[in-house]
Design an enzyme around this catalytic site. Structure first.
Site, PDB file in Angstrom:
ATOM      1  N   SER A  12     -27.327-111.437 -56.610  1.00 32.41           N
ATOM      2  CA  SER A  12     -26.832-110.443 -57.570  1.00 32.41           C
ATOM      3  C   SER A  12     -27.945-110.036 -58.544  1.00 32.41           C
ATOM      4  CB  SER A  12     -25.641-111.026 -58.327  1.00 32.41           C
ATOM      5  OG  SER A  12     -26.034-112.208 -58.984  1.00 32.41           O
ATOM      6  N   CYS A  45     -24.247-106.080 -49.104  1.00 31.73           N
ATOM      7  CA  CYS A  45     -25.021-105.343 -50.114  1.00 31.73           C
ATOM      8  C   CYS A  45     -25.227-103.906 -49.684  1.00 31.73           C
ATOM      9  CB  CYS A  45     -26.356-106.012 -50.347  1.00 31.73           C
ATOM     10  SG  CYS A  45     -27.424-105.902 -48.923  1.00 31.73           S
ATOM     11  N   LYS A  62     -33.226-122.605 -50.080  1.00 33.02           N
ATOM     12  CA  LYS A  62     -32.082-123.023 -50.910  1.00 33.02           C
ATOM     13  C   LYS A  62     -30.968-122.011 -50.605  1.00 33.02           C
ATOM     14  CE  LYS A  62     -29.716-122.485 -54.061  1.00 33.02           C
ATOM     15  NZ  LYS A  62     -28.257-122.186 -53.834  1.00 33.02           N
ATOM     16  N   GLU A 114     -24.561-122.295 -51.853  1.00 29.67           N
ATOM     17  CA  GLU A 114     -23.759-123.521 -51.775  1.00 29.67           C
ATOM     18  C   GLU A 114     -22.343-123.237 -51.273  1.00 29.67           C
ATOM     19  OE1 GLU A 114     -24.863-121.823 -54.308  1.00 29.67           O
ATOM     20  OE2 GLU A 114     -23.960-122.368 -56.230  1.00 29.67           O
ATOM     21  N   ARG A 115     -21.998-121.936 -51.106  1.00 30.14           N
ATOM     22  CA  ARG A 115     -20.637-121.623 -50.635  1.00 30.14           C
ATOM     23  C   ARG A 115     -20.505-121.750 -49.122  1.00 30.14           C
ATOM     24  NH1 ARG A 115     -19.152-120.592 -55.288  1.00 30.14           N
ATOM     25  NH2 ARG A 115     -19.964-118.979 -56.666  1.00 30.14           N
ATOM     26  N   PHE A 162     -24.378-115.821 -50.479  1.00 25.94           N
ATOM     27  CA  PHE A 162     -23.348-116.305 -49.552  1.00 25.94           C
ATOM     28  C   PHE A 162     -23.032-115.305 -48.441  1.00 25.94           C
ATOM     29  CE2 PHE A 162     -20.563-113.653 -52.171  1.00 25.94           C
ATOM     30  CZ  PHE A 162     -19.707-113.129 -51.221  1.00 25.94           C
ATOM     31  N   GLU A 165     -20.260-103.765 -59.696  1.00 24.61           N
ATOM     32  CA  GLU A 165     -20.352-104.016 -58.255  1.00 24.61           C
ATOM     33  C   GLU A 165     -19.101-104.806 -57.871  1.00 24.61           C
ATOM     34  OE1 GLU A 165     -23.432-106.708 -56.823  1.00 24.61           O
ATOM     35  OE2 GLU A 165     -23.329-105.809 -54.825  1.00 24.61           O
TER      36      GLU A 165
END
Ligand code: NAD
Length: 498
Positions: free
Chosen positions: A226, A281, A173, A176-177, A149, A382
């Site tokens: 993640s 990240c 893909k 979805e957020r 996201f 994290e």
């Protein structure tokens, strides 16, 4: 309530999807749309479209491909503002940051525009008498990208421009957020002249991901997200015989030496820790203050954290927006509490922040926790929020050892005025991307991006030369054109060159 569909074979479509998920505006906390979640059958349709398109696109000339890439570059550039608005509306980051994200993605498109140069092979004339040897690289087929996201436009752009330039077809893909940016990207590819079916988007969750990982017609998978999911993706797709690069999470440290300018270091640390609400990240989440650097640094960092203006991303006055979901806010707030409970000093506490007229947004203010120990949850987890933890070390050797004992190895930085210390650091740390007085050392598109250890599963980093290598496979041709005067040279012994 708008519905965000898939994009298959050149048009938006619901396919047969019956499930959906809410999409939120994190600054208001309100639902802004719903996104369709693909089933296995929907993924089959997307892959079938990509497979059909591969027949033509893999044979398109380098000139034809380059024309599309240059046109796409112009279109992304002219829609930069619109893309940034999509990002801010669904992710929450401030508009200037969202524009920066698109700009960094564009740099990958610009790199991919040089594909004729990047795909040049080798040629050895007269390797043996009358024999030439040459090599070239071919596309893999249908390749998939599964993305997080936090950079809904840039991270997919680490992948699809290069994959497509190399002659592959692509199924994305996205998270979805925040899925809307990918729809606009699909339209821009089409407008640029990309044949339908070369770039496709399936929205979805674990069901769509598993369908891609198991699909026999998907040749390779690029993943960013993640660490637990990266590990899973790498294992499952590898077991299915696919080429995989799976980039995972991070815990990035910045060492601050006593010979660094504390104001310069604090300003850059605050930007690297609180920019995009710490949801990068490459965010710095741990400052390691060496020796006498600690106290001066802390004073400056606290002042910087208190000066950050938190508010909706589309307000010109905001430096930092909300975090992505209510669940994420609650997780971060819980970790801050654990930091206090386990012995850290809350030098700045961002919990309970209220943004007027946006009381329901997903807010956490900049937070600084001092005297953190490596055993504490705020150190081992994290956090992926606007929290800077400060660890004290006596020597640079101790600081480097701390970094090397961490399971992640994405990015790291050092603030120092000593070239010797910087060189010891750059050679000694087990980390993929390193900054010297540069807190977020994201490589330019013509270098490759990737971490070490639990920050990357697979051999190849993304974009740059390693991206071209990931999305192609080599052929080496040994060729002879015999003529009558030439001895045939045929023999039952293993062929040797002379
Ligand atoms: P995530 O792992 O939750 O999701 C990433 C993708 O995997 C999404 O498309 C999601 O739909 C899918 N997914 C989620 N759960 C799944 C499951 N159980 N099975 C299969 N697929 C699943 O990550 P996120 O929260 O979207 O993004 C944040 C994470 O990404 C952070 O850990 C961050 O460090 C990492 N990240 C890493 C890099 C890098 O370059 N190393 C870059 C950006 C983000």
């Amino acid at each position: 309530m708008p519905t965000i569909e898939h994009w298959i074979a050149g048009k938006p479509t619901a396919l047969g999807s019956t499930r959906n998920a809410p999409v939120f505006n994190p600054a208001t906390g309100q639902q802004s749309g719903e996104v369709l979640l693909a089933s296995k059958a929907d993924v089959d349709d997307a892959v079938a479209a990509a497979r059909e398109a591969f027949v033509g696109w893999s044979q398109a000339s380098l000139t034809a491909r380059t024309k599309v890439l240059f046109a796409f570059r112009e279109l992304v550039n002219s829609h930069l503002g619109e893309l940034a608005e999509h990002i801010t509306a669904e992710h929450g980051k401030v508009l200037s940051d969202a524009r920066g994200e698109v700009q960094r993605g564009l740099e990958v498109v610009e790199f991919a525009c040089g594909i004729p140069q990047l795909l040049k092979g080798d040629y050895s004339d007269q390797a043996s008498a009358g024999v030439d040897v040459f090599s070239f690289r071919e596309p893999l087929g249908v390749v998939a990208g599964i993305t997080p996201f936090n950079f809904p436009v840039m991270v997919p752009m680490w992948m699809h421009p290069i994959a497509i330039a190399c002659g592959n077809t692509f199924v994305l893909k996205p998270s979805e957020r925040d899925p809307s940016g990918s729809q606009l990207i699909a339209r821009l590819w089409q407008e640029a002249g990309l044949p339908d079916g070369v770039f496709n988007v399936v929205n979805g969750d674990v069901e769509a991901v598993d369908a891609l990982l198991d699909h026999p017609d998907v040749a390779a998978v690029s993943f960013v997200g993640s660490t637990p999911i990266a590990r899973y993706i790498h294992e499952r797709a590898s077991a299915n015989g696919k080429r995989v690069q799976a980039l995972g999470g991070a815990k990035n440290h910045a060492i601050v030496m006593p010979d660094a300018d504390p104001s310069f270091a604090a300003e850059h640390l605050a930007a690297a820790a609180f920019g995009s609400a710490g949801e990068r990240c490459m965010a710095i989440s741990t400052a390691v203050a060496v020796g006498a650097a600690g106290d001066a640094l802390l004073t400056e960092v606290v002042a910087q954290a208190n000066a950050v203006r938190v508010g909706p991303g589309n307000a010109g006055t905001s430096d930092m927006g909300p975090v992505i979901t209510a669940a994420s806010r609650d997780r971060i707030v819980g970790l801050i509490q654990s930091g206090a409970d386990q012995g850290g000093t809350l030098a700045v506490d961002g919990r309970g922040l209220v943004v007027p007229e946006h009381e329901d947004g997903f807010w956490v203010g900049p937070t600084v926790i001092d005297h953190v120990q490596p055993s504490m949850d705020v150190y081992t987890e994290e956090i992926f929020g606007p929290v800077l933890t400060v660890v004290r070390a006596d020597t640079v050797a101790e600081a480097i050892a701390l970094i090397n004992s961490n399971p992640y190895g994405n990015g790291t930085a050092i603030f120092t005025s000593s070239g010797e210390t910087a060189r010891t650091f750059q050679r000694g740390v087990h980390v993929g991307m390193i900054g010297i007085n540069v807190p977020i050392p994201v490589p330019m598109a013509y270098y490759s991006f990737g971490g070490w250890k639990d920050s990357l599963f697979g051999d190849k980093h993304v974009h740059g030369p390693e991206g071209v290598s990931f999305y192609t496979r080599a052929k080496v041709v040994t060729s002879r054109w015999p003529h009558v005067e030439m001895p045939s040279g045929a023999s039952l012994q293993f062929p040797t060159m002379s």
